[in-house]
Design a protein around this motif. Structure first.
Motif, PDB file in Angstrom:
ATOM      1  N   UNK A 132      97.816 -19.786  20.681  1.00  0.00           N
ATOM      2  CA  UNK A 132      97.498 -20.299  19.348  1.00  0.00           C
ATOM      3  C   UNK A 132      96.099 -19.873  18.929  1.00  0.00           C
ATOM      4  N   UNK A 133      95.922 -19.689  17.616  1.00  0.00           N
ATOM      5  CA  UNK A 133      94.598 -19.393  17.050  1.00  0.00           C
ATOM      6  C   UNK A 133      93.983 -20.722  16.632  1.00  0.00           C
ATOM      7  N   UNK A 134      92.864 -21.068  17.273  1.00  0.00           N
ATOM      8  CA  UNK A 134      92.304 -22.420  17.093  1.00  0.00           C
ATOM      9  C   UNK A 134      90.813 -22.371  16.769  1.00  0.00           C
ATOM     10  N   UNK A 135      90.366 -23.475  16.181  1.00  0.00           N
ATOM     11  CA  UNK A 135      88.927 -23.746  16.082  1.00  0.00           C
ATOM     12  C   UNK A 135      88.607 -24.644  17.269  1.00  0.00           C
ATOM     13  N   UNK A 136      87.688 -24.208  18.123  1.00  0.00           N
ATOM     14  CA  UNK A 136      87.392 -25.029  19.297  1.00  0.00           C
ATOM     15  C   UNK A 136      86.199 -25.959  19.066  1.00  0.00           C
ATOM     16  N   UNK A 137      85.310 -25.570  18.159  1.00  0.00           N
ATOM     17  CA  UNK A 137      84.214 -26.473  17.782  1.00  0.00           C
ATOM     18  C   UNK A 137      83.616 -26.032  16.453  1.00  0.00           C
ATOM     19  N   UNK A 138      82.877 -26.954  15.829  1.00  0.00           N
ATOM     20  CA  UNK A 138      82.309 -26.683  14.507  1.00  0.00           C
ATOM     21  C   UNK A 138      81.412 -25.451  14.553  1.00  0.00           C
TER      22      UNK A 138
ATOM     23  N   UNK B 251      84.499 -26.218   6.449  1.00  0.00           N
ATOM     24  CA  UNK B 251      84.130 -27.649   6.433  1.00  0.00           C
ATOM     25  C   UNK B 251      84.092 -28.222   7.858  1.00  0.00           C
ATOM     26  N   UNK B 252      83.841 -27.382   8.831  1.00  0.00           N
ATOM     27  CA  UNK B 252      83.637 -27.784  10.238  1.00  0.00           C
ATOM     28  C   UNK B 252      84.802 -28.626  10.759  1.00  0.00           C
ATOM     29  N   UNK B 253      86.014 -28.223  10.398  1.00  0.00           N
ATOM     30  CA  UNK B 253      87.192 -28.933  10.898  1.00  0.00           C
ATOM     31  C   UNK B 253      87.703 -30.008   9.956  1.00  0.00           C
ATOM     32  N   UNK B 254      86.958 -30.267   8.864  1.00  0.00           N
ATOM     33  CA  UNK B 254      87.378 -31.235   7.830  1.00  0.00           C
ATOM     34  C   UNK B 254      87.853 -32.565   8.422  1.00  0.00           C
ATOM     35  N   UNK B 255      87.153 -33.022   9.464  1.00  0.00           N
ATOM     36  CA  UNK B 255      87.449 -34.354  10.003  1.00  0.00           C
ATOM     37  C   UNK B 255      88.498 -34.371  11.107  1.00  0.00           C
ATOM     38  N   UNK B 256      89.145 -33.230  11.364  1.00  0.00           N
ATOM     39  CA  UNK B 256      90.153 -33.205  12.438  1.00  0.00           C
ATOM     40  C   UNK B 256      89.483 -33.066  13.802  1.00  0.00           C
TER      41      UNK B 256
END
Ligand SMILES: NC(=O)c1ccc[n+]([C@@H]2O[C@H](COP(=O)([O-])OP(=O)(O)OC[C@H]3O[C@@H](n4cnc5c(N)ncnc54)[C@H](O)[C@@H]3O)[C@@H](O)[C@H]2O)c1
Ligand SMILES: [Zn+2]
Ligand SMILES: [Zn+2]
Length: 373
Positions: free
Chosen positions: A7-13, A51-56
Motif C-alpha cells: 500500500x502507498x501510505x503516509x507514515x507521518x506528518x 493537511x498532515x493527515x487531516x486528523x487521521x
C-alpha cells in the motif's frame, strides 16, 4: 486467512508517500476484501497529505477512487461473491442516522465503514483508510454495501473514476441541484471534478455551459467535454465575464447563470460562484476547504448580493450520491457513449509513483492519473 498486499501510505506528518507491506485480516461478517485493480488520484488525497493527515491516525492508506475484484466476503454478505467486479463507494449510507431513518439516504450523516483491521506487516500498526477506502493498495477491505457491482463490460481502469471525481461532478448537477434542460451553468475550476460537472450539465440538457479556469489547457478540455464558452480567470474579473455571457430578451435581465459550481477548493472561487448566479440562482461549493477557511459574502448588493439576488448556496459531498443506484447508472451512460471517461484519464502510473502523480496534479496538465495495480 489474512491477505497480504502493498500500500502507498503516509507514515507521518510532513513525509512523502511510502510503499509498505500490509496485511488485511479475514473479512468481518459485513465486510468485503477487494483486490484493487485501479485507483484514480483525486486532489483530496493530496490535500490530506498537505493537511498532515487531516486528523487521521498514521499510517494512512491513501486513495478513495478505486475499482477492483471481490476476493472474499464476510458471513453476512449475500449480494457479492468472489470474482465480482466492483467500484468502491466512500459514502454508502448507514441506514441508521436521522436522514437514513426518514428515507433520505443521499443525505446520510455518515457512511458505512469496515471493521476488519488492516495492519502494517513490519510492526502490526493499525492502518487508517482514507474515506474508509484506502485504494492505493493492492488489497483493501470495505463494508460490503460500499462495494457496488459493475457490469462485466465496464473496464475497471475507467470505472474507478466514478467513485469520486465523476460522481461528485455529475451528481452535483443531478442530485445536489437539478440542472434543467435549457439551463445556464458556470463551472469554476475545470479539473477532474469540474469537467465532470460540465459532463453532467450536458447530460441534463443545459443550454449554456461556461468553464472557468486559469489554465488554458483545462479550458480547451472543458470545450471538448461540453462547455459552450470558456473564461480564463487570469484575463480579468471572471464574475463579470460569466454574467455578460448570459443574456435574455427580457429587458430586466441582469445576466448571470442559473447554476454556478465551485470546484477548486479556493475560497475566493466560492464567493465568485455566489456572485455569478442570476435571481434565485444556485451556487454550489464542491472544493475541499482548509480547516479555518472562511468566505465573506455580500448580502446587500442590488445585483449580486445574496439577499437581493435571492441566492441559494449548496454544499456537495460526493454528488449527494446513492452509490447503489448512481454508480450502475453512470456505468450505463459510459457504455452508451454518453459519459466520457476515456478522455478523463490523462495518464497511468504505478503504485510507487503516487508522489509523481501529486506533482503533475499540482503543475497542471492532467485530469486524472490512474494507478494500475
Ligand atoms: N465535495 C466533494 O465531495 C469532493 C469530491 C472530490 C473532490 N473534491 C474537491 O474538489 C476540488 C477539485 O478537485 P479536482 O480533483 O477536480 O482538482 P484538480 O486539481 O484536478 O482541479 C482544480 C482546478 O482548479 C483550477 N483553478 C485553480 N485556481 C483557479 C482559479 N483561481 N479560478 C478558476 N480555476 C482555478 C485548476 O487549474 C484546476 O484545473 C478539490 O478541492 C477537491 O479536494 C471535493
Ligand atoms: Zn476524491
Ligand atoms: Zn445514514
Amino acid at each position: 486467512m489474512a491477505f497480504l498486499g502493498k500500500a502507498a501510505v503516509l507514515t507521518e506528518a510532513g513525509k512523502d508517500v511510502e510503499l509498505i507491506d500490509i496485511s488485511v485480516a479475514a473479512p468481518a461478517p459485513d465486510d468485503a476484501v477487494i483486490e484493487v485493480v485501479a485507483s484514480g488520484v483525486c486532489h483530496t488525497d493530496l490535500t490530506i497529505k498537505m493537511q498532515q493527515g487531516a486528523g487521521m491516525k498514521f499510517p494512512i492508506i491513501l486513495g478513495h477512487e478505486g475499482a477492483g475484484i471481490v476476493k472474499a466476503v464476510g458471513s453476512n454478505v449475500t449480494h457479492l461473491k468472489p470474482g465480482d467486479p466492483v467500484v468502491i463507494a466512500y459514502r454508502a449510507p448507514c441506514g441508521n442516522c436521522p436522514a437514513c431513518r426518514r428515507g433520505d439516504p443521499r443525505h446520510c450523516y455518515m457512511a458505512l465503514r469496515p471493521t476488519t483491521p488492516i495492519t502494517r506487516t513490519s510492526d502490526g500498526a493499525a492502518c487508517s483508510q482514507v474515506l474508509r477506502c484506502g485504494t492505493f493498495s493492492t488489497t483493501t477491505v470495505v463494508n460490503a454495501k460500499a462495494a457496488i457491482k459493475m457490469p462485466e463490460a465496464m473496464p475497471l481502469d475507467k470505472a474507478c473514476l466514478l467513485a469520486c471525481g465523476v460522481i461528485t461532478g455529475v451528481g452535483a448537477t443531478m442530485n445536489t441541484t437539478t440542472v434543467w434542460p435549457g439551463a445556464s451553468v458556470a463551472v469554476v475550476g475545470c479539473g477532474g471534478v469540474g469537467l465532470s460537472v460540465i459532463q453532467g450539465a450536458k447530460i441534463q440538457g443545459a443550454k449554456t455551459i461556461i468553464g472557468v479556469d486559469v489554465n488554458p489547457t483545462k479550458l480547451e478540455w472543458a470545450k471538448n467535454f461540453g462547455a459552450t464558452h470558456v473564461v480564463n480567470a487570469r484575463d480579468g474579473d471572471p464574475v463579470a465575464a460569466v454574467r455578460n455571457l448570459v443574456t435574455d430578451d427580457w429587458p430586466g435581465y441582469e445576466g448571470g447563470v442559473d447554476f454556478a459550481f465551485e470546484a477548486t477548493g479556493l475560497m475566493p472561487c466560492i464567493e465568485q460562484a455566489v456572485r455569478m448566479v442570476n435571481y434565485n440562482g444556485t451556487a454550489v461549493n464542491i472544493g475541499f476547504p482548509g480547516k479555518d477557511a472562511e468566505v465573506t459574502l455580500n448580502v446587500g448588493n442590488i445585483d449580486t448580493g445574496v439577499y437581493w439576488n435571492k441566492v441559494n448556496l449548496r454544499v456537495c459531498h460526493c454528488g449527494d450520491a446513492l452509490p447503489s443506484h448512481d454508480f450502475p447508472l453512470l456505468a450505463q451512460l459510459y457504455l452508451e457513449g454518453r459519459l466520457n471517461l476515456d478522455a478523463m484519464v490523462t495518464g497511468y502510473v504505478k503504485l510507487d509513483e503516487v508522489e509523481h502523480a501529486f506533482h503533475t496534479m499540482e503543475t497542471g496538465n492532467v485530469i486524472r492519473s490512474v494507478i494500475r495495480l
